[in-house]
Every structure is written in C-alpha cells, then in structure tokens.
Design a protein around this motif. Structure first.
Motif, PDB file in Angstrom:
ATOM      1  N   GLY A   1      -1.446   0.320 -13.641  1.00 51.96           N
ATOM      2  CA  GLY A   1      -1.342  -1.083 -14.030  1.00 51.96           C
ATOM      3  C   GLY A   1      -1.830  -2.052 -12.979  1.00 51.96           C
ATOM      4  O   GLY A   1      -2.923  -1.906 -12.423  1.00 51.96           O
ATOM      5  N   GLU A   2      -0.989  -3.037 -12.703  1.00 53.28           N
ATOM      6  CA  GLU A   2      -1.368  -4.134 -11.809  1.00 53.28           C
ATOM      7  C   GLU A   2      -1.511  -3.715 -10.353  1.00 53.28           C
ATOM      8  O   GLU A   2      -1.985  -4.500  -9.535  1.00 53.28           O
ATOM      9  N   LEU A   3      -1.137  -2.484 -10.000  1.00 48.23           N
ATOM     10  CA  LEU A   3      -1.369  -2.013  -8.636  1.00 48.23           C
ATOM     11  C   LEU A   3      -2.863  -1.827  -8.363  1.00 48.23           C
ATOM     12  O   LEU A   3      -3.318  -1.961  -7.236  1.00 48.23           O
ATOM     13  N   ARG A   4      -3.632  -1.526  -9.407  1.00 46.69           N
ATOM     14  CA  ARG A   4      -5.058  -1.249  -9.265  1.00 46.69           C
ATOM     15  C   ARG A   4      -5.846  -2.507  -8.926  1.00 46.69           C
ATOM     16  O   ARG A   4      -5.603  -3.561  -9.478  1.00 46.69           O
ATOM     17  N   THR A   5      -6.815  -2.355  -8.035  1.00 47.37           N
ATOM     18  CA  THR A   5      -7.718  -3.465  -7.715  1.00 47.37           C
ATOM     19  C   THR A   5      -8.983  -3.407  -8.562  1.00 47.37           C
ATOM     20  O   THR A   5      -9.715  -4.385  -8.614  1.00 47.37           O
TER      21      THR A   5
ATOM     22  N   PRO B   1     -14.353  12.110 -11.609  1.00 51.75           N
ATOM     23  CA  PRO B   1     -15.279  10.963 -11.572  1.00 51.75           C
ATOM     24  C   PRO B   1     -14.870   9.855 -10.590  1.00 51.75           C
ATOM     25  O   PRO B   1     -15.726   9.179 -10.050  1.00 51.75           O
ATOM     26  N   ARG B   2     -13.586   9.658 -10.400  1.00 46.65           N
ATOM     27  CA  ARG B   2     -13.096   8.634  -9.460  1.00 46.65           C
ATOM     28  C   ARG B   2     -11.888   9.210  -8.731  1.00 46.65           C
ATOM     29  O   ARG B   2     -10.750   8.931  -9.072  1.00 46.65           O
ATOM     30  N   PRO B   3     -12.134  10.024  -7.705  1.00 45.85           N
ATOM     31  CA  PRO B   3     -11.037  10.746  -7.059  1.00 45.85           C
ATOM     32  C   PRO B   3     -10.063   9.864  -6.275  1.00 45.85           C
ATOM     33  O   PRO B   3      -8.918  10.249  -6.073  1.00 45.85           O
ATOM     34  N   TRP B   4     -10.487   8.699  -5.845  1.00 50.05           N
ATOM     35  CA  TRP B   4      -9.626   7.794  -5.080  1.00 50.05           C
ATOM     36  C   TRP B   4      -9.678   6.412  -5.704  1.00 50.05           C
ATOM     37  O   TRP B   4     -10.720   5.766  -5.715  1.00 50.05           O
ATOM     38  N   LEU B   5      -8.544   5.943  -6.200  1.00 48.17           N
ATOM     39  CA  LEU B   5      -8.444   4.622  -6.818  1.00 48.17           C
ATOM     40  C   LEU B   5      -7.809   3.648  -5.830  1.00 48.17           C
ATOM     41  O   LEU B   5      -6.740   3.921  -5.288  1.00 48.17           O
ATOM     42  N   GLU B   6      -8.449   2.527  -5.621  1.00 50.86           N
ATOM     43  CA  GLU B   6      -7.884   1.546  -4.698  1.00 50.86           C
ATOM     44  C   GLU B   6      -6.742   0.807  -5.378  1.00 50.86           C
ATOM     45  O   GLU B   6      -6.857   0.360  -6.518  1.00 50.86           O
ATOM     46  N   CYS B   7      -5.639   0.706  -4.658  1.00 52.72           N
ATOM     47  CA  CYS B   7      -4.458  -0.018  -5.143  1.00 52.72           C
ATOM     48  C   CYS B   7      -4.009  -0.998  -4.076  1.00 52.72           C
ATOM     49  O   CYS B   7      -4.187  -0.767  -2.882  1.00 52.72           O
ATOM     50  N   ARG B   8      -3.420  -2.076  -4.516  1.00 52.34           N
ATOM     51  CA  ARG B   8      -2.790  -3.042  -3.602  1.00 52.34           C
ATOM     52  C   ARG B   8      -1.295  -2.864  -3.783  1.00 52.34           C
ATOM     53  O   ARG B   8      -0.739  -3.189  -4.823  1.00 52.34           O
TER      54      ARG B   8
END
Length: 150
Positions: free
Chosen positions: A29-33, A98-105
């Motif tokens: 959810g909103e953790l994702r940048t 496809p996206r092994p590391w997702l940036e989160c805040r």
C-alpha cells in the motif's frame, strides 16, 4: 530462465510473476514509493551477504523466541532495522523476479506488520543508500536478525 522453455510456458510464468508482484505491491500500500531495483541492479555485495547469512557458521546479530507474539515480533524487527541504520527509505525484497527490491518509505514504527503480510519470509531490507542489509527470518526455535554492510 530456461532457454528451452516454450513461449507459452514463458508467458504463463510471466503472468504469474506479474500477478504475484501486483499482490505484494497492493499489500504494501502506501509504504511503496513506486520505485524499485530491477534484477540487473542487484548488488553483488548484497547477494554475497544474503548467501553468507544462510551459513550455519554465520554469527547472528540477535535472536527472538519463535513463540513471540506478533506485535512483539514487529517491534523487535523494527528495532533491528533502526539499530543497523536501515530506516526511512528502504528497499524490501519482494521475492518476485521482475522487481526483486521494492522501495518503501517506512515510518519510525508500525510498518512491520504490513511488510510481514505483504512479503513472504525471509524479510530482507536494503538501505536506501544501498550500503546496508538486514535480514529477519524464522528458524526452528527463533526469529533471527542478520545485518551486513558493503
């Protein structure tokens, strides 16, 4: 990727991976940048540290009993990351190719339950500066925290 795999099997695998990625992103959810590292951006030192973490000879940073209640597990995981300087902008391992590391805040507290619900264990966190790694995983009798730096 298997080069001898049929095009139909590749398309099916790609659809499954995209669906898995969409589910992880939705749960975060909103953790994702909205940003992420691609497979070719993975860091050699981090891959080596992850492999080293699975060795029985590797010394862990901290342990927590496996029967710890979820809220205490969350607080402990959040403290582990903070102690090792992995906070705010963090890359979370998605376990999806496809996206092994997702940036989160990440806020200072209250985020671990959401990450645990979105991403399968082990939970791997790479600092936004890409120079520190924290792994939180469950072993037979303990949750374990392992940290490494570039």
């Amino acid at each position: 990727m298997n080069p001898r795999q049929s095009p139909a099997r590749r398309r099916l695998r790609d659809r499954r991976e995209q669906a898995a990625l969409a589910a992880v992103e939705s749960k975060l959810g909103e953790l994702r940048t909205g940003r992420a590292l691609s497979p070719d951006e993975e860091l050699a030192w981090a891959r080596a540290a992850i492999e080293r973490a699975w060795s029985v000879r590797t010394e862990l940073d901290t342990l927590l009993p496996a029967d710890t209640p979820p809220d205490a597990l969350d607080a402990w995981a959040e403290a582990c990351l903070a102690e090792h300087g992995v906070s705010r902008d963090v890359h979370v391992a998605s376990h999806v190719r496809p996206r092994p590391w997702l940036e989160c805040r990440l806020p200072a507290t209250g985020w671990a339950e959401r990450v645990r619900g979105a991403v399968e264990e082990p939970w791997l966190f790479l600092s936004g500066s890409l120079d520190r790694l924290v792994i939180v995983t469950q072993a037979e009798y303990y949750f374990e925290c392992y940290a490494a730096a570039a």
